[in-house]
Design a protein around this motif. Structure first.
Motif, PDB file in Angstrom:
ATOM      1  N   VAL A   8      -2.548   2.309   4.638  1.00  0.00           N
ATOM      2  CA  VAL A   8      -2.082   1.757   3.195  1.00  0.00           C
ATOM      3  C   VAL A   8      -3.037   1.696   2.410  1.00  0.00           C
ATOM      4  O   VAL A   8      -2.575   2.105   0.970  1.00  0.00           O
ATOM      5  CB  VAL A   8      -1.388   0.338   3.527  1.00  0.00           C
ATOM      6  N   ILE A   9      -4.219   1.237   2.512  1.00  0.00           N
ATOM      7  CA  ILE A   9      -5.440   1.695   1.506  1.00  0.00           C
ATOM      8  C   ILE A   9      -5.620   3.014   1.237  1.00  0.00           C
ATOM      9  O   ILE A   9      -5.779   3.185   0.103  1.00  0.00           O
ATOM     10  CB  ILE A   9      -6.695   0.678   2.232  1.00  0.00           C
ATOM     11  N   LEU A  10      -6.010   3.653   2.296  1.00  0.00           N
ATOM     12  CA  LEU A  10      -6.685   5.083   1.885  1.00  0.00           C
ATOM     13  C   LEU A  10      -5.542   6.234   1.537  1.00  0.00           C
ATOM     14  O   LEU A  10      -5.654   6.673   0.558  1.00  0.00           O
ATOM     15  CB  LEU A  10      -7.264   5.700   3.297  1.00  0.00           C
ATOM     16  N   ASP A  11      -4.368   6.136   2.086  1.00  0.00           N
ATOM     17  CA  ASP A  11      -3.299   6.913   1.579  1.00  0.00           C
ATOM     18  C   ASP A  11      -2.575   6.330   0.315  1.00  0.00           C
ATOM     19  O   ASP A  11      -1.839   7.101  -0.260  1.00  0.00           O
ATOM     20  CB  ASP A  11      -2.454   7.161   2.754  1.00  0.00           C
ATOM     21  N   GLY A  12      -2.687   5.224   0.300  1.00  0.00           N
ATOM     22  CA  GLY A  12      -1.967   4.424  -0.755  1.00  0.00           C
ATOM     23  C   GLY A  12      -2.500   4.940  -1.955  1.00  0.00           C
ATOM     24  O   GLY A  12      -1.657   5.137  -3.138  1.00  0.00           O
ATOM     25  N   PHE A  13      -3.640   4.773  -2.359  1.00  0.00           N
ATOM     26  CA  PHE A  13      -4.267   5.380  -3.454  1.00  0.00           C
ATOM     27  C   PHE A  13      -3.930   6.867  -3.770  1.00  0.00           C
ATOM     28  O   PHE A  13      -3.508   7.395  -4.897  1.00  0.00           O
ATOM     29  CB  PHE A  13      -5.687   5.191  -3.939  1.00  0.00           C
ATOM     30  N   ASP A  14      -3.718   7.603  -2.620  1.00  0.00           N
ATOM     31  CA  ASP A  14      -3.409   9.114  -2.822  1.00  0.00           C
ATOM     32  C   ASP A  14      -1.945   9.062  -3.313  1.00  0.00           C
ATOM     33  O   ASP A  14      -1.842   9.902  -4.201  1.00  0.00           O
ATOM     34  CB  ASP A  14      -3.219   9.842  -1.302  1.00  0.00           C
ATOM     35  N   LEU A  15      -0.993   8.354  -2.701  1.00  0.00           N
ATOM     36  CA  LEU A  15       0.262   8.287  -3.162  1.00  0.00           C
ATOM     37  C   LEU A  15       0.373   7.874  -4.702  1.00  0.00           C
ATOM     38  O   LEU A  15       1.233   8.407  -5.471  1.00  0.00           O
ATOM     39  CB  LEU A  15       1.179   7.351  -2.130  1.00  0.00           C
ATOM     40  N   GLY A  16      -0.387   6.702  -5.105  1.00  0.00           N
ATOM     41  CA  GLY A  16      -0.397   6.319  -6.438  1.00  0.00           C
ATOM     42  C   GLY A  16      -0.892   7.236  -7.375  1.00  0.00           C
ATOM     43  O   GLY A  16      -0.175   7.456  -8.270  1.00  0.00           O
ATOM     44  N   LEU A  63       6.119  -1.792  -3.367  1.00  0.00           N
ATOM     45  CA  LEU A  63       5.200  -1.396  -2.699  1.00  0.00           C
ATOM     46  C   LEU A  63       4.743  -0.005  -3.612  1.00  0.00           C
ATOM     47  O   LEU A  63       3.682   0.116  -3.673  1.00  0.00           O
ATOM     48  CB  LEU A  63       5.561  -0.906  -1.282  1.00  0.00           C
ATOM     49  N   ILE A  64       5.756   0.610  -4.271  1.00  0.00           N
ATOM     50  CA  ILE A  64       5.379   1.691  -5.095  1.00  0.00           C
ATOM     51  C   ILE A  64       4.379   1.053  -6.305  1.00  0.00           C
ATOM     52  O   ILE A  64       3.436   1.669  -6.742  1.00  0.00           O
ATOM     53  CB  ILE A  64       6.932   2.164  -5.672  1.00  0.00           C
ATOM     54  N   GLN A  65       4.633   0.093  -6.887  1.00  0.00           N
ATOM     55  CA  GLN A  65       3.944  -0.529  -8.171  1.00  0.00           C
ATOM     56  C   GLN A  65       2.393  -0.792  -7.362  1.00  0.00           C
ATOM     57  O   GLN A  65       1.660  -0.702  -8.284  1.00  0.00           O
ATOM     58  CB  GLN A  65       4.390  -1.810  -8.555  1.00  0.00           C
ATOM     59  N   GLY A  66       2.439  -1.279  -6.333  1.00  0.00           N
ATOM     60  CA  GLY A  66       1.061  -1.568  -5.395  1.00  0.00           C
ATOM     61  C   GLY A  66       0.289  -0.275  -5.396  1.00  0.00           C
ATOM     62  O   GLY A  66      -0.889  -0.301  -5.807  1.00  0.00           O
ATOM     63  N   TYR A  67       0.844   0.842  -5.015  1.00  0.00           N
ATOM     64  CA  TYR A  67       0.377   2.011  -4.811  1.00  0.00           C
ATOM     65  C   TYR A  67       0.052   2.669  -6.065  1.00  0.00           C
ATOM     66  O   TYR A  67      -1.276   3.252  -6.302  1.00  0.00           O
ATOM     67  CB  TYR A  67       1.323   2.877  -4.155  1.00  0.00           C
ATOM     68  N   VAL A  68       0.810   2.193  -7.302  1.00  0.00           N
ATOM     69  CA  VAL A  68       0.398   2.806  -8.531  1.00  0.00           C
ATOM     70  C   VAL A  68      -1.021   2.025  -8.856  1.00  0.00           C
ATOM     71  O   VAL A  68      -1.739   2.569  -9.363  1.00  0.00           O
ATOM     72  CB  VAL A  68       1.406   2.532  -9.483  1.00  0.00           C
ATOM     73  N   LEU A  69      -0.956   0.638  -8.635  1.00  0.00           N
ATOM     74  CA  LEU A  69      -2.117  -0.113  -8.990  1.00  0.00           C
ATOM     75  C   LEU A  69      -3.328   0.574  -8.269  1.00  0.00           C
ATOM     76  O   LEU A  69      -4.403   0.613  -8.729  1.00  0.00           O
ATOM     77  CB  LEU A  69      -1.821  -1.515  -8.391  1.00  0.00           C
ATOM     78  N   ILE A  70      -3.315   0.566  -6.827  1.00  0.00           N
ATOM     79  CA  ILE A  70      -4.597   0.952  -6.067  1.00  0.00           C
ATOM     80  C   ILE A  70      -5.060   2.605  -6.835  1.00  0.00           C
ATOM     81  O   ILE A  70      -6.027   2.757  -6.591  1.00  0.00           O
ATOM     82  CB  ILE A  70      -4.536   1.043  -4.550  1.00  0.00           C
ATOM     83  N   GLY A  71      -3.928   3.254  -6.758  1.00  0.00           N
ATOM     84  CA  GLY A  71      -4.027   4.647  -7.434  1.00  0.00           C
ATOM     85  C   GLY A  71      -5.050   4.788  -8.771  1.00  0.00           C
ATOM     86  O   GLY A  71      -5.904   5.474  -9.169  1.00  0.00           O
ATOM     87  N   SER A  72      -4.558   3.712  -9.728  1.00  0.00           N
ATOM     88  CA  SER A  72      -5.079   3.587 -11.092  1.00  0.00           C
ATOM     89  C   SER A  72      -6.456   3.112 -11.002  1.00  0.00           C
ATOM     90  O   SER A  72      -7.536   3.572 -11.586  1.00  0.00           O
ATOM     91  CB  SER A  72      -4.407   2.560 -11.884  1.00  0.00           C
ATOM     92  N   THR A  73      -6.820   2.053 -10.214  1.00  0.00           N
ATOM     93  CA  THR A  73      -8.111   1.405 -10.030  1.00  0.00           C
ATOM     94  C   THR A  73      -9.109   2.884  -9.124  1.00  0.00           C
ATOM     95  O   THR A  73     -10.122   2.472  -9.525  1.00  0.00           O
ATOM     96  CB  THR A  73      -8.170   0.315  -9.104  1.00  0.00           C
ATOM     97  N   TYR A  74      -8.368   3.408  -8.495  1.00  0.00           N
ATOM     98  CA  TYR A  74      -9.359   4.562  -7.796  1.00  0.00           C
ATOM     99  C   TYR A  74      -9.661   5.493  -8.994  1.00  0.00           C
ATOM    100  O   TYR A  74     -10.943   6.043  -8.867  1.00  0.00           O
ATOM    101  CB  TYR A  74      -8.689   5.102  -6.523  1.00  0.00           C
TER     102      TYR A  74
END
Length: 336
Positions: A24-32, A169-180
């Motif tokens: 979730v962390i690693l592929d999460g920012f990918d998806l984000g 969850l989608i918003q969470g991925y957008v969040l971690i993608g943005s911070t990445y």
């Protein structure tokens, strides 16, 4: 022997949780990042977003494959039942991941990139949507008979509560993608993702608050666990810590810090995982079948544990090495 029969399933429950968290962390920012690419204003910006993922995105998905294999080996009953109950959400997720992967590779060689740009973003969104529906269904619980076989309907996973979990969850991925992307970009593009990170933090918090309030209201089993000592004391602390972490995240975004927003976001995800783990444990098929009922034979669990004991350090080393080698900012050719 009795102690071993209880200890081994607990160990594998923790291992599966670790695999899921890393995915979730690693592929999460990918998806984000993929979802954010749909909002890019021009091709140059979109190329920078894709470049930030170019050498790491495929390795991140390895944890999902490993988790599926570990679930099959350690808890075969749960594997069969969960995949049967969540066949459609899992299909949606896999379709999105494949669509995204194909789009990523084809885009590099296409003269007209418009379709593949959209396909990459849409695939990321679809994959995240499927994961959210699956997560929401697990929180709700899966209907099974006394043998642990699925007896619900094909569309049990589809309702407004699972939709709320999926959108959050989608918003969470957008969040971690943005911070990445704050870490990986600079200039005006970085400023854009400071803004998207702030917006995603607020929307994720709103979704999390609604889920936290609605879950004990609609699910009696969860309500009984949440308000029974000693878990009631733990769950009274988790929302406070969550709000504190979100405040620290927003503060770091407002101060234009580059590293700490990503760290605070990871801690928010970690806190969420701890809360979900406490709600679900000891069930592997909430809220019917425990890890002890669904576990494979002790000899199989021990054999797999030896294998995984060698594999986890190798995979972690590879991931860390990959991020160290490809650290630093991505810049356009005009800025090099």
């Amino acid at each position: 022997m009795e102690a071993l029969l209880h200890f081994l399933p607990q160990v594998w429950f923790v291992i599966l949780a670790l695999f899921l968290f890393l995915y979730v962390i690693l592929d999460g920012f990918d998806l984000g990042v993929g979802i954010l690419s749909l909002t890019s204003s021009n091709e140059e910006r979109r190329s920078l977003l894709m470049t930030s993922l170019g050498n790491i995105w495929d390795a991140n998905e390895t944890w999902l494959v490993l988790m599926g294999g570990a679930l099959f080996g350690a808890f075969p009953l749960a594997y069969g039942t969960i995949l049967t109950a969540l066949y459609i959400p899992i299909f949606i997720m896999i379709f999105g991941l494949i669509f995204r992967a194909v789009a990523f590779e084809f885009r590099e060689h296409a003269e007209r990139k418009l379709f593949w740009n959209f396909a990459f973003g849409a695939g990321s969104f679809i994959a995240a949507l499927g994961q959210g529906f699956a997560l929401g269904s697990v929180i709700e619980g899966i209907q099974v008979d006394e043998m642990g076989h699925f007896i619900g309907s094909t569309l049990d996973w589809l309702n407004w509560r699972t939709l709320l979990v999926s959108l959050t969850l989608i918003q969470g991925y957008v969040l971690i993608g943005s911070t990445y992307l704050i870490l990986k970009t600079e200039g005006e593009l970085q400023n854009t993702h400071f803004r998207t990170a702030k917006l995603a933090a607020i929307t994720t918090l709103i979704g999390a608050i609604f889920i936290t309030i609605s879950t004990p209201i609609f699910y009696e089993t969860v309500r009984n666990r949440l308000f029974s000592p000693p878990l009631v004391y733990i769950f009274s602390i988790i929302p406070v810590l969550g709000i504190l972490l979100v405040w620290l995240l927003l503060k770091s975004i407002n101060q234009r810090e580059e590293v700490t927003p990503f760290i605070w976001t990871i801690l928010i995800f970690l806190l969420t995982f701890l809360g979900l783990g406490l709600i679900v444990f000891p069930y592997i098929i909430p809220t019917q079948i425990t890890i002890y009922q669904a576990a494979a034979a002790p000899s199989a669990l021990v054999f797999m544990l030896i294998f995984i004991g060698f594999l986890i350090p190798i995979m972690l080393f590879y991931n860390i090495y990959n991020y160290v080698v490809f650290r630093g900012k991505v810049v356009s050719h005009g800025e090099e």
